[in-house]
Design a protein around this motif. Structure first.
Motif, PDB file in Angstrom:
ATOM      1  N   HIS A   1       0.850  -1.206   0.000  1.00  0.00           N
ATOM      2  CA  HIS A   1       0.000   0.000   0.000  1.00  0.00           C
ATOM      3  C   HIS A   1       0.883   1.254   0.000  1.00  0.00           C
ATOM      4  O   HIS A   1       0.635   2.189  -0.752  1.00  0.00           O
ATOM      5  CB  HIS A   1      -0.923   0.027   1.226  1.00  0.00           C
ATOM      6  N   GLU A   2       1.929   1.254   0.843  1.00  0.00           N
ATOM      7  CA  GLU A   2       2.835   2.415   0.915  1.00  0.00           C
ATOM      8  C   GLU A   2       3.615   2.593  -0.388  1.00  0.00           C
ATOM      9  O   GLU A   2       3.788   3.713  -0.862  1.00  0.00           O
ATOM     10  CB  GLU A   2       3.821   2.250   2.085  1.00  0.00           C
ATOM     11  N   LEU A   3       4.085   1.475  -0.948  1.00  0.00           N
ATOM     12  CA  LEU A   3       4.831   1.552  -2.213  1.00  0.00           C
ATOM     13  C   LEU A   3       3.932   2.090  -3.319  1.00  0.00           C
ATOM     14  O   LEU A   3       4.352   2.946  -4.101  1.00  0.00           O
ATOM     15  CB  LEU A   3       5.384   0.176  -2.594  1.00  0.00           C
ATOM     16  N   LEU A   4       2.708   1.603  -3.363  1.00  0.00           N
ATOM     17  CA  LEU A   4       1.757   2.045  -4.382  1.00  0.00           C
ATOM     18  C   LEU A   4       1.524   3.551  -4.288  1.00  0.00           C
ATOM     19  O   LEU A   4       1.500   4.259  -5.295  1.00  0.00           O
ATOM     20  CB  LEU A   4       0.443   1.273  -4.212  1.00  0.00           C
ATOM     21  N   GLU A   5       1.377   4.035  -3.061  1.00  0.00           N
ATOM     22  CA  GLU A   5       1.195   5.465  -2.838  1.00  0.00           C
ATOM     23  C   GLU A   5       2.413   6.240  -3.358  1.00  0.00           C
ATOM     24  O   GLU A   5       2.262   7.266  -4.032  1.00  0.00           O
ATOM     25  CB  GLU A   5       1.013   5.710  -1.347  1.00  0.00           C
TER      26      GLU A   5
ATOM     27  N   GLY B   1      16.100   0.870 -11.704  1.00  0.00           N
ATOM     28  CA  GLY B   1      16.387   0.441 -10.338  1.00  0.00           C
ATOM     29  C   GLY B   1      16.720   1.551  -9.354  1.00  0.00           C
ATOM     30  O   GLY B   1      16.006   1.743  -8.366  1.00  0.00           O
ATOM     31  N   PRO B   2      17.789   2.320  -9.626  1.00  0.00           N
ATOM     32  CA  PRO B   2      18.179   3.376  -8.691  1.00  0.00           C
ATOM     33  C   PRO B   2      17.100   4.449  -8.487  1.00  0.00           C
ATOM     34  O   PRO B   2      16.951   4.971  -7.378  1.00  0.00           O
ATOM     35  CB  PRO B   2      19.428   3.979  -9.337  1.00  0.00           C
ATOM     36  N   VAL B   3      16.355   4.764  -9.538  1.00  0.00           N
ATOM     37  CA  VAL B   3      15.297   5.776  -9.446  1.00  0.00           C
ATOM     38  C   VAL B   3      14.180   5.270  -8.527  1.00  0.00           C
ATOM     39  O   VAL B   3      13.722   5.984  -7.636  1.00  0.00           O
ATOM     40  CB  VAL B   3      14.730   6.097 -10.858  1.00  0.00           C
ATOM     41  N   VAL B   4      13.773   4.029  -8.726  1.00  0.00           N
ATOM     42  CA  VAL B   4      12.699   3.443  -7.931  1.00  0.00           C
ATOM     43  C   VAL B   4      13.169   3.206  -6.492  1.00  0.00           C
ATOM     44  O   VAL B   4      12.412   3.402  -5.545  1.00  0.00           O
ATOM     45  CB  VAL B   4      12.183   2.138  -8.580  1.00  0.00           C
TER      46      VAL B   4
ATOM     47  N   VAL C   1      19.249  -5.403  -2.352  1.00  0.00           N
ATOM     48  CA  VAL C   1      19.054  -6.653  -1.605  1.00  0.00           C
ATOM     49  C   VAL C   1      17.668  -6.650  -0.954  1.00  0.00           C
ATOM     50  O   VAL C   1      16.934  -7.642  -1.026  1.00  0.00           O
ATOM     51  CB  VAL C   1      20.168  -6.841  -0.535  1.00  0.00           C
ATOM     52  N   GLY C   2      17.298  -5.514  -0.341  1.00  0.00           N
ATOM     53  CA  GLY C   2      15.983  -5.389   0.276  1.00  0.00           C
ATOM     54  C   GLY C   2      14.860  -5.533  -0.741  1.00  0.00           C
ATOM     55  O   GLY C   2      13.828  -6.155  -0.458  1.00  0.00           O
ATOM     56  N   VAL C   3      15.078  -4.984  -1.939  1.00  0.00           N
ATOM     57  CA  VAL C   3      14.080  -5.081  -3.011  1.00  0.00           C
ATOM     58  C   VAL C   3      13.903  -6.554  -3.396  1.00  0.00           C
ATOM     59  O   VAL C   3      12.777  -7.046  -3.526  1.00  0.00           O
ATOM     60  CB  VAL C   3      14.478  -4.232  -4.244  1.00  0.00           C
ATOM     61  N   ASP C   4      15.017  -7.273  -3.534  1.00  0.00           N
ATOM     62  CA  ASP C   4      14.948  -8.703  -3.865  1.00  0.00           C
ATOM     63  C   ASP C   4      14.229  -9.490  -2.778  1.00  0.00           C
ATOM     64  O   ASP C   4      13.398 -10.347  -3.073  1.00  0.00           O
ATOM     65  CB  ASP C   4      16.345  -9.291  -4.097  1.00  0.00           C
ATOM     66  N   LEU C   5      14.553  -9.195  -1.508  1.00  0.00           N
ATOM     67  CA  LEU C   5      13.887  -9.880  -0.390  1.00  0.00           C
ATOM     68  C   LEU C   5      12.381  -9.610  -0.425  1.00  0.00           C
ATOM     69  O   LEU C   5      11.575 -10.522  -0.218  1.00  0.00           O
ATOM     70  CB  LEU C   5      14.473  -9.424   0.946  1.00  0.00           C
ATOM     71  N   MET C   6      12.013  -8.354  -0.702  1.00  0.00           N
ATOM     72  CA  MET C   6      10.599  -7.995  -0.784  1.00  0.00           C
ATOM     73  C   MET C   6       9.917  -8.772  -1.915  1.00  0.00           C
ATOM     74  O   MET C   6       8.838  -9.335  -1.725  1.00  0.00           O
ATOM     75  CB  MET C   6      10.432  -6.490  -1.026  1.00  0.00           C
ATOM     76  N   LYS C   7      10.563  -8.822  -3.094  1.00  0.00           N
ATOM     77  CA  LYS C   7       9.981  -9.538  -4.233  1.00  0.00           C
ATOM     78  C   LYS C   7       9.767 -11.009  -3.886  1.00  0.00           C
ATOM     79  O   LYS C   7       8.722 -11.573  -4.194  1.00  0.00           O
ATOM     80  CB  LYS C   7      10.892  -9.431  -5.468  1.00  0.00           C
ATOM     81  N   HIS C   8      10.760 -11.621  -3.228  1.00  0.00           N
ATOM     82  CA  HIS C   8      10.634 -13.033  -2.842  1.00  0.00           C
ATOM     83  C   HIS C   8       9.490 -13.215  -1.853  1.00  0.00           C
ATOM     84  O   HIS C   8       8.722 -14.165  -1.957  1.00  0.00           O
ATOM     85  CB  HIS C   8      11.934 -13.573  -2.252  1.00  0.00           C
ATOM     86  N   SER C   9       9.375 -12.291  -0.884  1.00  0.00           N
ATOM     87  CA  SER C   9       8.293 -12.366   0.105  1.00  0.00           C
ATOM     88  C   SER C   9       6.935 -12.254  -0.580  1.00  0.00           C
ATOM     89  O   SER C   9       6.009 -12.997  -0.258  1.00  0.00           O
ATOM     90  CB  SER C   9       8.427 -11.251   1.143  1.00  0.00           C
TER      91      SER C   9
END
Length: 148
Positions: free
Chosen positions: A19-23, A53-56, A74-82
């Motif tokens: 929800h926060e990312l979408l906002e 990547g860097p912009v997002v 790394v955090g982005v990858d962990l989030m995608k896996h989750s």
């Protein structure tokens, strides 16, 4: 010392994070920046995915950090896996939010998990044929040429 291992994200955490990312992704200033990036990429013939990547990450980092994830690729990858894991477990709201977030970034929706392998392969063949300008169904294609 080594950073503490990122905490496991619950389905609720992931939903709130999405929800926060979408906002953040749909904010006017960020959309302007993405659009300028796509424009630059189309002029230079660069795939926007390679430079996005860097912009997002600028908008993702503080949100990742709030949920105990590394504010990095790394955090982005962990989030995608989750997200993928929760979607595989059947969390429909997470899947819908993830797809909405991907669309806000100009990315394709996540693949349809309920499709069979045959359906996925058939769709890939159709997509490839369309790209190569081949008709679907194979009636009288290469076979007809060989007999001449």
């Amino acid at each position: 010392g080594a950073a503490a291992a990122p905490r496991e994200l619950s389905a609720e955490d992931i939903e709130a994070m999405l929800h926060e990312l979408l906002e953040a992704y749909t904010a006017g200033a960020f959309q302007k920046e993405l659009s300028a990036l796509r424009e630059t990429c189309s002029r230079s013939g660069t795939n926007p995915l390679l430079v996005m990547g860097p912009v997002v990450l600028k908008v993702q980092a503080p949100i990742l950090q709030r949920y105990g994830q590394p504010p990095s690729a790394v955090g982005v990858d962990l989030m995608k896996h989750s997200v993928e894991r929760r979607v595989a477990e059947g969390h429909k709201r997470i899947e819908a939010l993830a797809n909405e977030a991907r669309l806000a970034l100009g990315l394709a929706a996540m693949p349809n998990r309920t499709a069979t392998a045959e359906q996925v392969l058939a769709a890939k063949v159709d997509e490839t044929n369309a790209r190569l300008g081949l008709a679907a169904g194979g009636g009288g294609g290469a076979e007809a040429v060989e007999g001449e």
